[in-house]
Scaffold this active site. Sequence first.
Site, PDB file in Angstrom:
ATOM      1  N   ARG A  23      44.259  45.509  64.127  1.00  0.00           N
ATOM      2  CA  ARG A  23      43.292  45.961  65.130  1.00  0.00           C
ATOM      3  C   ARG A  23      43.591  47.380  65.597  1.00  0.00           C
ATOM      4  O   ARG A  23      42.816  47.953  66.349  1.00  0.00           O
ATOM      5  CB  ARG A  23      43.321  45.042  66.355  1.00  0.00           C
ATOM      6  CG  ARG A  23      42.685  43.695  66.140  1.00  0.00           C
ATOM      7  CD  ARG A  23      42.654  42.953  67.455  1.00  0.00           C
ATOM      8  NE  ARG A  23      42.517  41.524  67.273  1.00  0.00           N
ATOM      9  CZ  ARG A  23      41.348  40.883  67.223  1.00  0.00           C
ATOM     10  NH1 ARG A  23      40.240  41.556  67.368  1.00  0.00           N
ATOM     11  NH2 ARG A  23      41.325  39.583  67.065  1.00  0.00           N
TER      12      ARG A  23
ATOM     13  N   ARG B 121      29.045  30.866  78.221  1.00  0.00           N
ATOM     14  CA  ARG B 121      30.474  31.019  78.505  1.00  0.00           C
ATOM     15  C   ARG B 121      30.704  32.333  79.256  1.00  0.00           C
ATOM     16  O   ARG B 121      29.985  33.308  79.042  1.00  0.00           O
ATOM     17  CB  ARG B 121      31.281  31.044  77.206  1.00  0.00           C
ATOM     18  CG  ARG B 121      31.179  29.763  76.408  1.00  0.00           C
ATOM     19  CD  ARG B 121      32.177  29.767  75.286  1.00  0.00           C
ATOM     20  NE  ARG B 121      32.173  31.067  74.610  1.00  0.00           N
ATOM     21  CZ  ARG B 121      32.912  31.359  73.547  1.00  0.00           C
ATOM     22  NH1 ARG B 121      33.709  30.457  73.044  1.00  0.00           N
ATOM     23  NH2 ARG B 121      32.857  32.539  72.992  1.00  0.00           N
TER      24      ARG B 121
ATOM     25  N   ARG C 250      34.566  44.064  75.506  1.00  0.00           N
ATOM     26  CA  ARG C 250      35.229  43.811  74.220  1.00  0.00           C
ATOM     27  C   ARG C 250      34.746  44.781  73.152  1.00  0.00           C
ATOM     28  O   ARG C 250      35.529  45.255  72.327  1.00  0.00           O
ATOM     29  CB  ARG C 250      34.994  42.371  73.763  1.00  0.00           C
ATOM     30  CG  ARG C 250      35.881  41.369  74.490  1.00  0.00           C
ATOM     31  CD  ARG C 250      35.979  40.068  73.720  1.00  0.00           C
ATOM     32  NE  ARG C 250      34.677  39.479  73.450  1.00  0.00           N
ATOM     33  CZ  ARG C 250      34.033  38.665  74.282  1.00  0.00           C
ATOM     34  NH1 ARG C 250      34.566  38.348  75.438  1.00  0.00           N
ATOM     35  NH2 ARG C 250      32.870  38.164  73.958  1.00  0.00           N
TER      36      ARG C 250
ATOM     37  N   LYS D  57      31.134  37.710  61.078  1.00  0.00           N
ATOM     38  CA  LYS D  57      32.296  37.869  60.202  1.00  0.00           C
ATOM     39  C   LYS D  57      32.884  36.528  59.764  1.00  0.00           C
ATOM     40  O   LYS D  57      33.261  36.360  58.606  1.00  0.00           O
ATOM     41  CB  LYS D  57      33.357  38.705  60.929  1.00  0.00           C
ATOM     42  CG  LYS D  57      34.579  39.020  60.113  1.00  0.00           C
ATOM     43  CD  LYS D  57      35.306  40.229  60.683  1.00  0.00           C
ATOM     44  CE  LYS D  57      35.584  40.084  62.173  1.00  0.00           C
ATOM     45  NZ  LYS D  57      36.891  39.490  62.453  1.00  0.00           N
TER      46      LYS D  57
END
Length: 217
Positions: A90, A155, A166, A14
């Site tokens: 969101r 990470r 997520r 995105k």
Amino acid sequence: MIRLVLFGRQGAGKGTQASMLSEHYKAPHISTGDMLREAVAEGTAVGTRVRAILDAGELVPDETMLEVIKDRLDHDDVQQHGFLLDGFPRTVGQAKSLLKITVVDLAVDLDVPEGLVLDRISSRRVCQQGHIYTVGDHAAQSGVCPVDGTPVVQRDDDTPDAVTARLDAYKVKTAVAMAYFDSQGLLLTVDGVGDPETVFHRLVSAIDERLDNDARW
Ligand SMILES: [Zn+2]
């Protein structure tokens, strides 16, 4: 002038598409993170409150975020060219609130299957300076960044478990926000699988076609 809301799972590309679209349509790419940083840096009334919230390690509440967005939408660049809003809304509540403060021409969903983004993100490795590699790259295998010599690691955010969590949150909340835009006749879903140039051209023709049709009616 074009006013777009951009949706897409993390890892869908995105950010890359947003900057290409921003250049193409001359509309500023407005991400929530940048907006909050700007508000804090400008020291506006709401920026001062945002700083206190962030310093306390808390989430910025919807009302505050809307104030920040409202301020940003008042800037000349947006007034002249519109916007590409990234990272907000969101939730369906945020979507409804947004439509009360601005017109949105389209909400674009950059659609990439969950399994694909999971692979993409969990194969990502980064050095301490932020250079990004893929698990098969020499840099990732040697564990040393060829540019700056810092360690190349995965990470904590990029482990499959973290990514899945997520993606689940995205499915639960953001899908409902998208459904809301759809109910308003504003959702455009575009296949986000492919190299960035291909996806970009697909996006632009889908957006232009849709906006042309809307203008005709
Ligand atoms: Zn590096």
